[in-house]
Design a protein around this motif. Structure first.
Motif, PDB file in Angstrom:
ATOM      1  N   ASP A  46       0.834  -1.197   0.000  1.00  0.00           N
ATOM      2  CA  ASP A  46       0.000   0.000   0.000  1.00  0.00           C
ATOM      3  C   ASP A  46       0.872   1.250   0.000  1.00  0.00           C
ATOM      4  OD1 ASP A  46      -2.249  -1.667   0.261  1.00  0.00           O
ATOM      5  OD2 ASP A  46      -2.128  -1.598   2.456  1.00  0.00           O
ATOM      6  N   LEU A  47       1.878   1.250   0.857  1.00  0.00           N
ATOM      7  CA  LEU A  47       2.763   2.405   0.961  1.00  0.00           C
ATOM      8  C   LEU A  47       3.520   2.645  -0.336  1.00  0.00           C
ATOM      9  CD1 LEU A  47       4.125   1.752   4.567  1.00  0.00           C
ATOM     10  CD2 LEU A  47       2.562   3.582   3.864  1.00  0.00           C
ATOM     11  N   ALA A  48       3.919   1.562  -0.995  1.00  0.00           N
ATOM     12  CA  ALA A  48       4.621   1.699  -2.265  1.00  0.00           C
ATOM     13  C   ALA A  48       3.712   2.308  -3.332  1.00  0.00           C
ATOM     14  CB  ALA A  48       5.147   0.342  -2.725  1.00  0.00           C
ATOM     15  N   PHE A  49       2.448   1.864  -3.340  1.00  0.00           N
ATOM     16  CA  PHE A  49       1.483   2.400  -4.299  1.00  0.00           C
ATOM     17  C   PHE A  49       1.256   3.890  -4.054  1.00  0.00           C
ATOM     18  CE2 PHE A  49      -3.146   3.105  -5.308  1.00  0.00           C
ATOM     19  CZ  PHE A  49      -2.987   3.156  -6.681  1.00  0.00           C
ATOM     20  N   ALA A  51       3.291   5.959  -2.559  1.00  0.00           N
ATOM     21  CA  ALA A  51       4.525   6.678  -2.900  1.00  0.00           C
ATOM     22  C   ALA A  51       4.621   6.914  -4.400  1.00  0.00           C
ATOM     23  CB  ALA A  51       5.733   5.883  -2.401  1.00  0.00           C
ATOM     24  N   SER A  52       4.187   5.923  -5.195  1.00  0.00           N
ATOM     25  CA  SER A  52       4.236   6.082  -6.655  1.00  0.00           C
ATOM     26  C   SER A  52       3.276   7.170  -7.120  1.00  0.00           C
ATOM     27  CB  SER A  52       3.913   4.755  -7.343  1.00  0.00           C
ATOM     28  OG  SER A  52       2.542   4.407  -7.175  1.00  0.00           O
ATOM     29  N   THR A  59      -2.391  13.468  -5.952  1.00  0.00           N
ATOM     30  CA  THR A  59      -2.748  13.342  -4.543  1.00  0.00           C
ATOM     31  C   THR A  59      -3.536  12.061  -4.321  1.00  0.00           C
ATOM     32  OG1 THR A  59      -4.876  14.483  -4.750  1.00  0.00           O
ATOM     33  CG2 THR A  59      -2.912  15.854  -4.367  1.00  0.00           C
ATOM     34  N   ARG A  60      -3.503  11.571  -3.107  1.00  0.00           N
ATOM     35  CA  ARG A  60      -4.275  10.375  -2.767  1.00  0.00           C
ATOM     36  C   ARG A  60      -5.764  10.620  -3.002  1.00  0.00           C
ATOM     37  NH1 ARG A  60      -1.957   8.268   3.004  1.00  0.00           N
ATOM     38  NH2 ARG A  60      -3.841   6.981   2.811  1.00  0.00           N
ATOM     39  N   ASN A  88     -12.510  -0.610  -1.862  1.00  0.00           N
ATOM     40  CA  ASN A  88     -11.513  -0.776  -0.808  1.00  0.00           C
ATOM     41  C   ASN A  88     -10.237  -0.002  -1.124  1.00  0.00           C
ATOM     42  OD1 ASN A  88     -12.672  -2.317   1.272  1.00  0.00           O
ATOM     43  ND2 ASN A  88     -12.421  -4.215   0.114  1.00  0.00           N
ATOM     44  N   GLN A  89      -9.818  -0.047  -2.360  1.00  0.00           N
ATOM     45  CA  GLN A  89      -8.616   0.692  -2.750  1.00  0.00           C
ATOM     46  C   GLN A  89      -8.824   2.194  -2.534  1.00  0.00           C
ATOM     47  OE1 GLN A  89      -7.498   0.562  -6.925  1.00  0.00           O
ATOM     48  NE2 GLN A  89      -5.335   0.522  -6.386  1.00  0.00           N
ATOM     49  N   ALA A  90     -10.006   2.682  -2.929  1.00  0.00           N
ATOM     50  CA  ALA A  90     -10.317   4.098  -2.726  1.00  0.00           C
ATOM     51  C   ALA A  90     -10.348   4.429  -1.235  1.00  0.00           C
ATOM     52  CB  ALA A  90     -11.646   4.444  -3.387  1.00  0.00           C
ATOM     53  N   TRP A  91     -10.849   3.511  -0.423  1.00  0.00           N
ATOM     54  CA  TRP A  91     -10.914   3.720   1.023  1.00  0.00           C
ATOM     55  C   TRP A  91      -9.517   3.856   1.616  1.00  0.00           C
ATOM     56  CZ3 TRP A  91      -9.656  -0.112   4.909  1.00  0.00           C
ATOM     57  CH2 TRP A  91      -9.959   0.288   6.217  1.00  0.00           C
ATOM     58  N   LEU A  92      -8.575   3.023   1.170  1.00  0.00           N
ATOM     59  CA  LEU A  92      -7.203   3.133   1.664  1.00  0.00           C
ATOM     60  C   LEU A  92      -6.596   4.471   1.282  1.00  0.00           C
ATOM     61  CD1 LEU A  92      -5.563  -0.377   1.030  1.00  0.00           C
ATOM     62  CD2 LEU A  92      -6.273   0.624   3.211  1.00  0.00           C
ATOM     63  N   LEU A  93      -6.918   4.923   0.073  1.00  0.00           N
ATOM     64  CA  LEU A  93      -6.363   6.188  -0.402  1.00  0.00           C
ATOM     65  C   LEU A  93      -6.970   7.387   0.315  1.00  0.00           C
ATOM     66  CD1 LEU A  93      -6.321   5.407  -4.229  1.00  0.00           C
ATOM     67  CD2 LEU A  93      -4.310   5.822  -2.796  1.00  0.00           C
TER      68      LEU A  93
END
Length: 215
Positions: A46-49, A51-52, A59-60, A88-93
């Motif tokens: 997640d952190l790598a994504f 960071a990219s 922005t997230r 879920n991906q959007a929620w993490l962001l």
């Protein structure tokens, strides 16, 4: 996000009151990965994504909005597993984006038939600033399906106060008034819904106006 109510049809009345058993789903297909604390404990991937994203000058929050567009597209195609992964991906962001919880709500109802959880996610969605007006309309529909008519009226009227052209707010108000046997009001809102391009059951407008004129 648009007209994503296609699956919010009368058949959901059956879903709401006759839950069905589901095989265990992978975490990626559960709201918030089945772990609400996950957003505060990001994995290395997640952190790598993230960071990219930041390295690319995005922005997230902006990327979360793009991911949500893809999530609703999957939902429209009834591809619920893919949709939930995207939500879920959007929620993490961006866990402060209310449209994420709106997505959790509709899939929890349509796929999982869990109205209590659906209600919880709708409430979470509406607590977030800037949530799309469609969340109010969808919640209003959910409420009248559960015979919570006064709550539904308030929610749908709130949708119209936010956006006077809110898609399907008027058609759902017409249906609430129909359930209340106020056919004159049902006719009034069905006419307004028709002018607004909302979705109405075939023959509903004519039926309500005939009943309203004689009621």
């Amino acid at each position: 996000m648009m007209k994503h109510l296609r699956n919010f049809s009368g058949c959901l009345l059956l879903y709401m009151f006759f839950p069905q058993a589901h095989a265990a789903l992978p975490a990626s297909e559960l709201p918030m990965y089945g772990d609400p604390s996950r957003a505060g404990r990001l994995k290395a991937s997640d952190l790598a994504f993230i960071a990219s994203i930041e390295k690319a000058g995005q922005t997230r929050q902006a990327v979360a909005k793009e991911v949500l567009v893809a999530a609703w597209a999957h939902y429209q195609k009834t591809e619920y597993a893919q949709a939930m992964r995207k939500f879920n991906q959007a929620w993490l962001l961006d866990p402060e984006n209310g449209d994420v919880y709106h997505g959790f709500a509709v899939i929890t109802l349509v796929r999982d038939k869990l109205p209590t959880e659906t209600d919880r996610f709708f409430r979470m969605a509406l607590e977030k600033p800037g949530v799309n007006v469609n969340a109010y309309v969808d919640y209003g529909r959910f409420l009248w399906m559960g015979e919570r008519l006064e709550e539904s009226l308030a929610m749908l009227q709130k949708a119209l106060s936010i956006s006077p052209k809110a898609h399907n707010a008027r058609s759902n108000l017409a249906l609430v008034y129909y359930k209340n046997r106020d056919y004159a009001k049902a006719c009034e809102f069905a006419r307004a819904a028709n002018l607004n391009g909302d979705d109405l059951p075939r023959g509903f407008l004519e039926d309500m106006c005939a009943k309203g004129a004689t009621g």
